[in-house]
Design a protein around this motif. Structure first.
Motif, mmCIF file in Angstrom:
data_model
loop_
_atom_site.group_PDB
_atom_site.id
_atom_site.type_symbol
_atom_site.label_atom_id
_atom_site.label_comp_id
_atom_site.label_asym_id
_atom_site.label_seq_id
_atom_site.Cartn_x
_atom_site.Cartn_y
_atom_site.Cartn_z
ATOM 1 N N ASP A 290 0.833 -1.202 0.000
ATOM 2 C CA ASP A 290 0.000 0.000 0.000
ATOM 3 C C ASP A 290 0.873 1.259 0.000
ATOM 4 O O ASP A 290 0.602 2.223 -0.737
ATOM 5 C CB ASP A 290 -0.921 -0.010 1.222
ATOM 6 C CG ASP A 290 -1.805 1.226 1.296
ATOM 7 O OD1 ASP A 290 -2.612 1.434 0.367
ATOM 8 O OD2 ASP A 290 -1.674 1.983 2.282
ATOM 9 N N LEU A 291 1.919 1.240 0.821
ATOM 10 C CA LEU A 291 2.846 2.378 0.879
ATOM 11 C C LEU A 291 3.520 2.591 -0.477
ATOM 12 O O LEU A 291 3.657 3.732 -0.944
ATOM 13 C CB LEU A 291 3.896 2.139 1.963
ATOM 14 C CG LEU A 291 5.034 3.162 2.064
ATOM 15 C CD1 LEU A 291 4.478 4.553 2.375
ATOM 16 C CD2 LEU A 291 6.032 2.731 3.152
ATOM 17 N N HIS B 90 3.609 9.782 -6.210
ATOM 18 C CA HIS B 90 4.449 10.968 -6.030
ATOM 19 C C HIS B 90 5.700 10.895 -6.902
ATOM 20 O O HIS B 90 6.182 11.921 -7.392
ATOM 21 C CB HIS B 90 4.825 11.128 -4.557
ATOM 22 C CG HIS B 90 3.651 11.377 -3.660
ATOM 23 N ND1 HIS B 90 2.863 12.502 -3.776
ATOM 24 C CD2 HIS B 90 3.121 10.638 -2.652
ATOM 25 C CE1 HIS B 90 1.883 12.449 -2.862
ATOM 26 N NE2 HIS B 90 2.030 11.333 -2.164
ATOM 27 N N LEU C 71 6.248 11.089 3.391
ATOM 28 C CA LEU C 71 5.401 9.894 3.487
ATOM 29 C C LEU C 71 6.189 8.714 4.068
ATOM 30 O O LEU C 71 5.679 7.957 4.892
ATOM 31 C CB LEU C 71 4.854 9.539 2.101
ATOM 32 C CG LEU C 71 3.847 8.383 2.015
ATOM 33 C CD1 LEU C 71 2.622 8.667 2.870
ATOM 34 C CD2 LEU C 71 3.420 8.173 0.559
ATOM 35 N N GLU D 34 2.432 1.845 -3.419
ATOM 36 C CA GLU D 34 1.487 2.390 -4.389
ATOM 37 C C GLU D 34 1.318 3.894 -4.186
ATOM 38 O O GLU D 34 1.233 4.660 -5.151
ATOM 39 C CB GLU D 34 0.134 1.682 -4.258
ATOM 40 C CG GLU D 34 0.154 0.209 -4.636
ATOM 41 C CD GLU D 34 0.691 -0.020 -6.043
ATOM 42 O OE1 GLU D 34 0.195 0.631 -6.982
ATOM 43 O OE2 GLU D 34 1.623 -0.829 -6.197
ATOM 44 N N GLN D 35 1.291 4.325 -2.922
ATOM 45 C CA GLN D 35 1.185 5.764 -2.628
ATOM 46 C C GLN D 35 2.447 6.498 -3.083
ATOM 47 O O GLN D 35 2.381 7.571 -3.682
ATOM 48 C CB GLN D 35 0.974 5.984 -1.131
ATOM 49 C CG GLN D 35 -0.351 5.463 -0.586
ATOM 50 C CD GLN D 35 -0.466 5.697 0.901
ATOM 51 O OE1 GLN D 35 -0.371 6.826 1.371
ATOM 52 N NE2 GLN D 35 -0.677 4.634 1.663
#
Length: 299
Positions: free
Chosen positions: A206-207, A214, A226, A209-210
């Motif tokens: 999940d991290l 960016h 992040l 993908e975030q």
């Protein structure tokens, strides 16, 4: 093809060493895959009268870590401490319990040993005994003291083709993107499936993908923040950070096809991976990761 079939060349060489009574006092198995299997196969060949070819009682005891003269230490989950090496030296100094009279110790992921543990191991290796064989394994030989390496027969195992591992993971039901990330983290299919179902990996996925959103916009400073927040909220340990670095390498190699525009992402992750070692503070590493992203992007 099994791991042992893939490493047939080295195992044939090892069989000849046994036959000629020229077994080295220490081996270092270098590679991302098959190290555990090969280390146990070597132990079976030394201890088993049938050369480890049959599923005999001795081989079964070795598989279940119940053979008295085989001692295994692993740095896979936690770093190897000096006390573990000192305890090992004390145990190995005792008379062999089994009729074979040989003794073997295996240290997996020796690069995860603390500096004091490596120095203690070095002293142990410098005073070899004819009835003791050491088998060390590592994925990162550059993190092992050169003096430790120099006391071992270095064995570079044949790598597993990544596309074969990706296909095997996909066949087990994982999407292609996840399978590619797992192929960079895991040594084999079984380990990949275990990691893929872990909360730790799901959070990192999940991290990632975030972060990729960016990276696409070249928002390296935002991505760095992040990373720092994720480290604090998810209480990331060194293993998680290593997985994250490997996922970044996969992102650059497989999803961005080595586009130079994303080179800062690769360089930053490699710089952090190189600094991962026992005793390093996780939060400091992530602060460094954030800094490296900005620094590399502005070079």
């Amino acid at each position: 093809m099994t791991g042992l079939e893939r490493q047939h060349q080295f195992l044939s060489f090892f069989d000849r060493q046994i036959k000629l009574d020229r077994v080295s006092h220490a081996y270092m198995l270098i590679g991302k895959n098959d190290t555990y299997e090969v280390a146990l196969a070597m132990a079976k060949r030394i201890f088993c009268p049938q050369g480890g070819e049959d599923n005999c009682v001795i081989c079964q005891r070795i598989d279940h870590n119940e053979y008295a003269d085989l001692h295994i230490i692993s740095g896979k989950e936690t770093s190897i401490k000096k006390d573990e090496i000192l305890d090992l030296k004390e145990v190995m100094a005792q008379t062999a319990f089994e009729s074979n009279s040989k003794k073997i110790y295996i240290i997996h992921d020796v690069d995860q040993a603390s500096p004091s543990a490596l120095n203690s191991l070095l002293k142990f290796l410098e005073e070899p005994e004819s009835d003791i064989t050491a088998i060390l394994t590592t994925q990162n030989v550059n993190k092992v003291l050169e003096t430790v390496q120099s006391r071992c027969l270095l064995v570079h195992l044949k790598p597993l083709l990544r596309r074969s591992l990706v296909s095997a993971i996909q066949d087990a039901g994982f999407p292609k993107r996840e399978s590619i990330y797992l192929s960079y983290i895991a040594e084999n299919k079984d380990e990949a499936l275990k990691i893929g179902e872990s909360t730790q990996f799901i959070q990192l996925l999940d991290l990632m993908e975030q972060l990729s959103l960016h990276y696409e916009k070249r928002e390296m400073e935002v991505a760095g923040i992040l990373l720092q927040v994720a480290c604090k909220e998810k209480k990331m340990d060194l293993k998680s950070i290593n997985w994250l670095c490997l996922m970044h390498i996969a992102y650059y190699n497989e999803f961005k096809h080595k586009d130079v525009k994303f080179l800062p992402v690769l360089k930053a992750s490699l710089a952090i991976q190189d600094r991962i070692q026992p005793g390093v503070i996780s939060s400091m590493l992530m602060d460094q990761f954030a800094y490296e992203l900005i620094r590399e992007d502005n070079l």
